[in-house]
Design a protein around this motif. Structure first.
Motif, short mmCIF file in Angstrom:
data_model
loop_
_atom_site.label_atom_id
_atom_site.label_comp_id
_atom_site.label_asym_id
_atom_site.label_seq_id
_atom_site.Cartn_x
_atom_site.Cartn_y
_atom_site.Cartn_z
N PHE A 1 0.83 -1.21 0.00
CA PHE A 1 0.00 0.00 0.00
C PHE A 1 0.86 1.26 0.00
CE2 PHE A 1 -3.44 -2.84 1.03
CZ PHE A 1 -4.55 -2.23 0.49
N LEU A 2 2.05 1.20 0.62
CA LEU A 2 2.94 2.36 0.57
C LEU A 2 3.47 2.58 -0.84
CD1 LEU A 2 4.99 1.92 3.87
CD2 LEU A 2 3.25 3.66 3.38
N LEU A 3 3.68 1.48 -1.56
CA LEU A 3 4.18 1.61 -2.93
C LEU A 3 3.09 2.11 -3.88
CD1 LEU A 3 6.32 -1.66 -3.08
CD2 LEU A 3 7.20 0.68 -3.19
N ASP A 4 1.93 1.49 -3.83
CA ASP A 4 0.81 1.90 -4.67
C ASP A 4 -0.47 1.32 -4.11
OD1 ASP A 4 -1.14 1.52 -7.12
OD2 ASP A 4 0.34 3.02 -7.74
N TRP A 5 -1.36 2.16 -3.61
CA TRP A 5 -2.55 1.67 -2.90
C TRP A 5 -3.49 0.92 -3.83
CZ3 TRP A 5 -7.49 3.07 -4.19
CH2 TRP A 5 -7.64 4.18 -5.04
N GLY B 1 10.86 1.94 -10.73
CA GLY B 1 11.31 1.56 -9.39
C GLY B 1 10.18 1.02 -8.55
N VAL B 2 9.01 1.67 -8.65
CA VAL B 2 7.83 1.18 -7.90
C VAL B 2 7.43 -0.19 -8.41
CG1 VAL B 2 5.39 1.57 -7.47
CG2 VAL B 2 7.00 3.47 -7.29
N LEU B 3 7.45 -0.37 -9.74
CA LEU B 3 7.08 -1.66 -10.30
C LEU B 3 8.04 -2.76 -9.83
CD1 LEU B 3 5.29 -3.34 -12.17
CD2 LEU B 3 6.85 -2.77 -14.05
N TYR B 4 9.35 -2.46 -9.85
CA TYR B 4 10.32 -3.45 -9.40
C TYR B 4 10.08 -3.79 -7.93
CZ TYR B 4 14.65 -5.45 -7.68
OH TYR B 4 15.55 -6.26 -7.07
#
Length: 714
Positions: free
Chosen positions: A265-269, A390-393
């Motif tokens: 959730f911190l990376l992408d909710w 970076g978020v995807l990785y």
């Protein structure tokens, strides 16, 4: 239930414990080591947080350093964190500090595997990039833009990355710091969880064994010893696996999954919300699995208990099995149980094979497919700023870690269910009603025993009917009668292994049911026909490790019963090791030790249960005088089949089908042409040639061989 009915003990409990009750009781045991469990869980949470810091560090390196060179560069006069290119210094936007003056803008943009330097402003770098004849074209759904560009050599490109290296090294350093924290926390978590689990199981075994000591004798009459041993050893060991392996995996798995979802959730909710579907599937999976597995594991534990019982019985009766050539039949019985055990083990194996890694892989693949579909659809739709590389990785990395605890939890489902079934069996045994333990002691009573109209039944049919008699202090009372006439039942009532349904039993005028059983038995002693010796030494079997019985008292008791002569040939004398049940000693030696034990404890009431039946004539002659010493000042009950050993008894009770049909001294009963006289004739010969003192002539000592045994070699 009628007055004559008693509880029928068997292996199957009257009520089955549900999982909620079992879990609650296991939780109560876990609370006894709650401090160490809490420490372990805190270390677990810290370890999970430190481990999950890795993907965030990787995200930072990718987004803020590796791909950050596509951020705008500005000319600067300072060389700090700047790149020298074509005689000018350029500093990336992320390195600018407040108050610095920005010069002309420039960009470093990647197309394919090559990087290009573009002077001037580039409003958007999103879209498809192509380079042709010194022109870099960026095309997306909204527009197409072209910019003059210069290809960068490897050395030039590296110079643009040089300002990023200190930040990358710093992040790598933090990665190793968090890795060290993870290792330390993992060790601490494992140590504290397992040490706590061992303490819990230690206490559970102590409680279970202590409870077995309080269970009434009828319980053991109807439950084979091997099944009781299986509860204490195999079932508690399975419960240990619950705390050591299952609890460790599930607690760490739950904490880990919570940490993973926080990270997601911190990376992408939005992607975090998508991945929530794993939780209800996992819960449903566990519920369905346990519903099927519990049925199999219940049978498996029962069969294992029966296997232990038949092994124990076979070992105890190995000589009889071989003498009567029962090896094949015993082997077949064992094979049938073992095959049934194997059958249900294979069912569990099939269930685990179907529901372990296969379903985890399906869940993992389904989750990644949904994430990739969402990311791909958003990217194809041209949505600006959907997600960074970076978020995807980091998201893929963290999502992959989500299935590590899932795999660990799924792999422990079999152990979880087996442990819960075993815990249920342990708690069912502990729920069996035990005898109350009362601390303290009572003064040594005189030993005046009276039975008043006592009627008793083990189940429905009474085995004793309206029994009444009195034994005064110092008297010897003999109980005679055919097998099943009720002799041993009278002794069982006296020891309060059972209580009568009707009538009362008093000692010195006090009802025995009003006395704590431990106090009552403190001043009673017994010598059995087949004495039981414990592993230890001869001396320890006399005092049974009772510190109040000194070494001098042990040796005096052995001398008084004549054991000194028979045991003197042993290498270590009274310290000679004794194996289980005294298997290395002769029957006579075991019996003498049993006599010495009774004498050392100085009981007020002494019971001799056919105590000289297994002793040869020479040994019997040795202890006959010792018996007079042993009986002196004590109320003595003798269960006898050899009537010649009870001729000096003060009172002889003749029992038949649970009733006292004759009573009196030997001489008195011999004057009556009744059941006792008939029994005596059968043992010593024809009564027509019996002399006045009740002994028989040499002619009458000839054995009368029954017709159905005539002609056989014996």
């Amino acid at each position: 239930m009628s007055a004559l009915e008693t509880q029928d003990y068997n292996e199957q409990p009257t009520t089955k414990l549900d999982n909620k009750t079992i879990t609650k009781r296991l939780y109560q045991y876990a609370l006894r080591s709650k401090k160490t469990f809490i420490i372990a869980l805190i270390m677990l949470a810290i370890g999970v947080g430190a481990e999950l810091a890795g993907p965030f560090i990787a995200k930072n390196i990718i987004d803020n350093h590796l791909f950050a060179i596509e951020q705008p560069f500005y000319q600067t006069s300072s060389s700090t964190n700047a790149v020298l290119y074509n005689g000018n210094y350029y500093k990336r936007e992320g390195f600018w500090t407040e108050g610095e003056t920005k010069g002309a803008q420039a960009h470093v943009i990647q197309s394919g595997t090559s990087f290009y330097f573009v002077e001037g402003s580039v409003p958007s770098t999103k879209g498809e990039r192509t380079f042709t004849d010194g022109v870099l074209t960026i095309q997306n759904n909204q527009s197409t833009a072209s910019y003059p560009a210069v290809p960068l050599t490897a050395n030039k490109l590296f110079s643009f990355y040089q300002p990023e290296l200190p930040g990358i090294y710093k992040l790598i350093g933090w990665y190793f710091v968090f890795l060290l924290i993870t290792i330390i926390m993992e060790f601490g978590k494992t140590y504290w969880l397992q040490s706590s689990a061992n303490k819990v199981i230690q206490q559970l075994r102590l409680d279970l064994y202590a409870h077995i000591q309080r269970l009434p004798i009828p319980f053991f009459d109807n439950l084979p010893a091997g099944k009781v041993v299986s509860r204490i050893t195999n079932d508690t060991e399975a419960v240990k696996d619950l705390f050591v392996a299952v609890l460790a995996n599930f607690s760490s798995g739950i904490v880990y999954m919570i940490g993973v979802y926080i990270a997601l959730f911190l990376l992408d909710w939005r992607l975090g919300m998508i991945c929530l579907f794993v939780i209800p599937l996992l819960v449903l999976w566990i519920v369905l699995y346990r519903k099927i597995a519990t049925k199999y594991n219940t049978i498996i534990r029962s069969r294992l208990s029966e296997i232990n019982a038949i092994i124990n019985e076979s070992i105890q009766g190995m000589s009889i099995i071989r003498v009567f050539r029962k090896q094949r039949q015993t082997q077949e019985e064992f094979e049938n149980l073992n095959n049934d055990y194997l059958f249900y083990q294979n069912k569990m194996l099939n269930l685990n094979a179907f529901t372990s890694h296969n379903l985890v892989n399906v869940l993992r693949s389904l989750t990644f497919a949904i994430v990739l579909w969402y990311f791909g659809a958003s990217a194809l739709g041209g949505v600006e700023g959907v997600i960074s590389l970076g978020v995807l990785y980091a998201f893929v990395d963290v999502l992959g870690r989500l299935f590590q605890p899932v795999t660990g939890m799924v792999n422990q489902l079999a152990a979880l269910d087996l442990s819960m079934v075993s815990a249920g069996r342990v708690f069912e045994l502990m729920d069996e009603k035990g005898e109350q333990v009362t601390d303290g002691a009572m003064p040594r009573y005189q030993g005046n025993v009276e039975f008043k109209d006592v009627t008793f039944a083990y189940k429905k049919d009474p085995v004793l009917k309206h029994i009444s008699f009195e034994a005064k202090q110092g008297q010897t009372v003999a109980l005679v009668g055919h097998t099943g006439s009720g002799k041993s039942s009278i002794i069982n009532l006296l020891f309060r292994f059972y209580d009568p349904q009707q009538g009362t039993i008093t000692i010195d005028g006090q009802n025995v049911q009003q006395l704590p059983k431990q106090w009552l038995r403190q001043h009673m002693g017994i010598v059995l026909q087949d004495p039981y010796l414990f592993t230890g030494t001869i001396a320890s079997n006399v005092n049974l490790e009772n510190e109040q019985i000194s070494r001098e008292r042990i040796e005096q008791a052995l001398r008084d019963v004549g054991a000194e002569q028979i045991l003197s040939d042993l290498p270590k004398g009274y310290d000679e090791p004794v194996m289980e049940k005294g298997s290395t000693l002769s029957a006579g030696q075991r019996q003498l030790i049993s006599f010495a034990r009774a004498l050392a404890f100085d009981p007020a009431i002494l019971i001799l249960d056919e105590a000289t039946a297994n002793i040869d004539t020479e040994t019997e002659a040795l202890i006959q005088s010792a018996l007079d010493v042993l009986k002196k000042g004590r109320t003595t009950f003798i269960i006898a089949h050899r009537l010649s050993t009870i001729r000096s008894a003060d009172q002889i009770l003749v029992l038949h089908r649970g009733e006292i049909v004759e009573r009196g001294s030997h001489d008195e009963l011999m004057e009556i042409d009744g059941r006792y006289r008939q029994m005596y004739r059968m043992q010593v010969g024809s009564g027509s040639n019996m002399v006045a003192d009740g002994t028989e002539s040499a002619k009458d000592k000839e054995v009368q061989v029954p017709a159905h045994l005539a002609g056989r070699t014996t």
